[in-house]
Design an enzyme around this catalytic site. Structure first.
Site, PDB file in Angstrom:
ATOM      1  N   LYS A  98     -10.464  -4.781  -4.425  1.00 22.30           N
ATOM      2  CA  LYS A  98     -11.514  -3.814  -4.714  1.00 22.30           C
ATOM      3  C   LYS A  98     -10.941  -2.435  -5.032  1.00 22.30           C
ATOM      4  CE  LYS A  98     -13.129  -4.107  -0.052  1.00 22.30           C
ATOM      5  NZ  LYS A  98     -12.170  -3.692   0.966  1.00 22.30           N
ATOM      6  N   LYS A 144       0.824  -1.212   0.000  1.00 24.77           N
ATOM      7  CA  LYS A 144       0.000   0.000   0.000  1.00 24.77           C
ATOM      8  C   LYS A 144       0.853   1.254   0.000  1.00 24.77           C
ATOM      9  CE  LYS A 144      -4.442  -1.695   1.166  1.00 24.77           C
ATOM     10  NZ  LYS A 144      -5.687  -1.629   1.922  1.00 24.77           N
ATOM     11  N   LYS A 193      -3.648 -10.617  -6.396  1.00 24.77           N
ATOM     12  CA  LYS A 193      -4.971 -10.914  -5.836  1.00 24.77           C
ATOM     13  C   LYS A 193      -6.035  -9.950  -6.364  1.00 24.77           C
ATOM     14  CE  LYS A 193      -5.733  -8.361  -1.599  1.00 24.77           C
ATOM     15  NZ  LYS A 193      -6.545  -8.275  -0.426  1.00 24.77           N
TER      16      LYS A 193
HETATM   17  P1  ATP Z   1      -8.304  -3.246  -0.582  1.00 26.28           P
HETATM   18  O1  ATP Z   1      -8.155  -3.496  -2.034  1.00 26.28           O
HETATM   19  O2  ATP Z   1      -9.005  -1.967  -0.235  1.00 26.28           O
HETATM   20  O3  ATP Z   1      -7.058  -3.484   0.194  1.00 26.28           O
HETATM   21  P2  ATP Z   1      -9.414  -5.850  -0.335  1.00 26.28           P
HETATM   22  O4  ATP Z   1     -10.245  -6.135  -1.525  1.00 26.28           O
HETATM   23  O5  ATP Z   1      -8.080  -6.466  -0.259  1.00 26.28           O
HETATM   24  O6  ATP Z   1      -9.322  -4.304  -0.087  1.00 26.28           O
HETATM   25  P3  ATP Z   1     -10.183  -6.156   2.429  1.00 26.28           P
HETATM   26  O7  ATP Z   1     -11.196  -5.253   2.989  1.00 26.28           O
HETATM   27  O8  ATP Z   1      -8.764  -5.863   2.728  1.00 26.28           O
HETATM   28  O9  ATP Z   1     -10.323  -6.275   0.864  1.00 26.28           O
HETATM   29  O10 ATP Z   1     -10.507  -7.661   2.828  1.00 26.28           O
HETATM   30  C1  ATP Z   1     -11.687  -8.140   3.382  1.00 26.28           C
HETATM   31  C2  ATP Z   1     -11.636  -9.633   3.502  1.00 26.28           C
HETATM   32  O11 ATP Z   1     -11.678 -10.210   2.201  1.00 26.28           O
HETATM   33  C3  ATP Z   1     -10.374 -10.189   4.165  1.00 26.28           C
HETATM   34  O12 ATP Z   1     -10.724 -11.288   4.969  1.00 26.28           O
HETATM   35  C4  ATP Z   1      -9.536 -10.641   3.016  1.00 26.28           C
HETATM   36  O13 ATP Z   1      -8.670 -11.688   3.385  1.00 26.28           O
HETATM   37  C5  ATP Z   1     -10.590 -11.115   2.034  1.00 26.28           C
HETATM   38  N1  ATP Z   1     -10.125 -10.970   0.666  1.00 26.28           N
HETATM   39  C6  ATP Z   1      -9.779  -9.818   0.056  1.00 26.28           C
HETATM   40  N2  ATP Z   1      -9.423 -10.039  -1.214  1.00 26.28           N
HETATM   41  C7  ATP Z   1      -9.535 -11.389  -1.411  1.00 26.28           C
HETATM   42  C8  ATP Z   1      -9.313 -12.242  -2.525  1.00 26.28           C
HETATM   43  N3  ATP Z   1      -8.881 -11.767  -3.676  1.00 26.28           N
HETATM   44  N4  ATP Z   1      -9.548 -13.553  -2.371  1.00 26.28           N
HETATM   45  C9  ATP Z   1      -9.984 -14.047  -1.214  1.00 26.28           C
HETATM   46  N5  ATP Z   1     -10.220 -13.300  -0.121  1.00 26.28           N
HETATM   47  C10 ATP Z   1      -9.994 -11.987  -0.201  1.00 26.28           C
END
Ligand code: ATP
Ligand code: LTN
Length: 344
Positions: free
Chosen positions: A209, A124, A206
């Site tokens: 969002k 980040k 990964k």
């Molecule tokens: P950002 O992109 O804002 O960092 P993010 O999409 O990574 O957000 P988080 O809010 O950080 O999402 O994660 C929420 C939950 O979703 C956590 O438990 C995380 O492990 C899970 N998660 C996020 N992205 C994935 C993915 N690609 N596959 C499986 N689980 C995920």
């Protein structure tokens, strides 16, 4: 889900679960399959506490009105996915001041070196080089506070968060070693399929969002036509063979589509591979698209209904904050006493 973690404690005392998602953007299929979907299955067996982690979200600059809106949308989505507010405690992190309070104390029991090693911080801060703030750096400490306040036994998260669970355990163990048994040492709970859904455009990264390319992720709010289109245009390889080889990066795109299909249908990757053996990517992609749309459809129906009922949602989060505060305060008082604050 790891069955060894099934409640084996005292018959009358359910083990406790805590988890949350940041309202930082449109919730993706990755968030759903890696986290929220699995929370639903846990709610009968455990005492579950699920929060909207808005305090974590401001480590990256947000538009205030958007953040407020997305926090409510996330709550509506939790409920639409099947999380029952009658069974679980649902609340907004910033409505329980104990998180910031314990976060500060734990900051004083966490080392700079530990935080410097965190992958999420490195990622980040590279992505937001113009705003490498102290909150981004101490993010895992606030997350440790979230978990430890509730004497949590298990934390269901996607694989990307396991490093944060580890540091949380280290902080808790360090604190306990100094002051006695103050915190329960939590364990991460990983799902077998869906723990890491990858980007549709760069399948070695990964699905996230906050990805600037909307074709890389499926939002739970996307219309069904664009969900199908995104899956059909997912990056694959030129080999043209449907095989699941998770250790082989050249197959990352197909591995990911197989994982998605497995997570939405409940089938094993091997079953899917044998079902599609000899078929082309085109047919497979169409079927994955259909399976994903069918998984999202009922959730969207529920979501559209719940999001309109602001009074209901307010009742849920106010109620949740009150209960969460009551539980968290017990831990916070204990901590304050241990470190030497005057508490009466
Ligand atoms: P950002 O992109 O804002 O960092 P993010 O999409 O990574 O957000 P988080 O809010 O950080 O999402 O994660 C929420 C939950 O979703 C956590 O438990 C995380 O492990 C899970 N998660 C996020 N992205 C994935 C993915 N690609 N596959 C499986 N689980 C995920
Ligand atoms: N860091 C998590 C969100 C999060 C969380 C938590 C998850 C904040 N506090 C406590 C589980 C338990 C994320 O980015 N996914």
């Amino acid at each position: 889900m790891d069955n060894e973690t099934v409640n084996t404690g005292a018959a009358d005392k359910k083990k406790r679960i805590f988890s949350g998602v940041q309202p930082s953007g449109n919730i993706t299929l990755g968030n759903y399959l890696g986290a929220i979907k699995n929370w639903v299955a846990l709610q009968d067996e455990y005492e579950c506490i699920y929060a909207m982690m808005d305090m974590h979200t401001i480590t990256v600059r947000q538009t205030p009105a958007e953040l407020r809106k997305r926090t409510l949308e996330l709550l509506a989505l939790y409920i639409a996915c099947g999380i029952d507010p009658e069974k679980c405690i649902l609340f907004i992190q910033s409505q329980n001041s104990a998180h910031a309070e314990l976060g500060w104390v734990l900051d004083c029991y966490t080392y700079m070196g530990e935080l410097q090693r965190m992958t999420q911080f490195k990622d980040k801060s590279a992505r937001h080089a113009d705003n490498i703030n102290a909150g981004l750096f101490t993010y895992p400490v606030l997350m440790a506070a979230d978990i430890l306040l509730y004497q949590t036994d298990y934390v269901p998260v996607g694989i990307d968060q396991m490093q944060h669970i580890e540091i949380c355990r280290d902080i808790a163990q360090r604190f306990n070693a100094l002051y006695g048994n103050v915190f329960t040492i939590p364990e991460g709970l990983l799902v077998k399929s869906g723990a890491k859904i990858m980007s549709l455009q760069e399948p070695t990264k990964k699905m996230s969002k906050s990805d600037p390319n909307p074709k890389a992720f499926i939002s739970m709010m996307d219309d069904f036509g664009s969900i199908a289109k995104k899956i059909k245009s997912a990056v694959t390889d030129s080999e043209g063979v449907i095989e699941y080889r998770p250790e082989d990066d050249t197959k990352a795109g197909i591995n990911n589509l197989i994982s998605i299909m497995a997570a939405v249908t409940g089938k094993k990757p091997e079953e899917i591979v044998s079902e599609y053996s000899g078929q082309g990517y085109g047919t497979f992609k169409s079927d994955v698209a259909e399976a994903v749309v069918e998984a999202v459809r009922p959730i969207r129906g529920e979501y559209d209904r719940i999001i309109k009922d602001k009074e209901y949602l307010r009742g849920v989060y106010r109620n949740g904050a009150e209960t969460a505060h009551r539980i968290a305060d017990r831990t916070l008082k204990k901590v304050y006493k241990k470190v030497g604050f005057v508490i009466d």
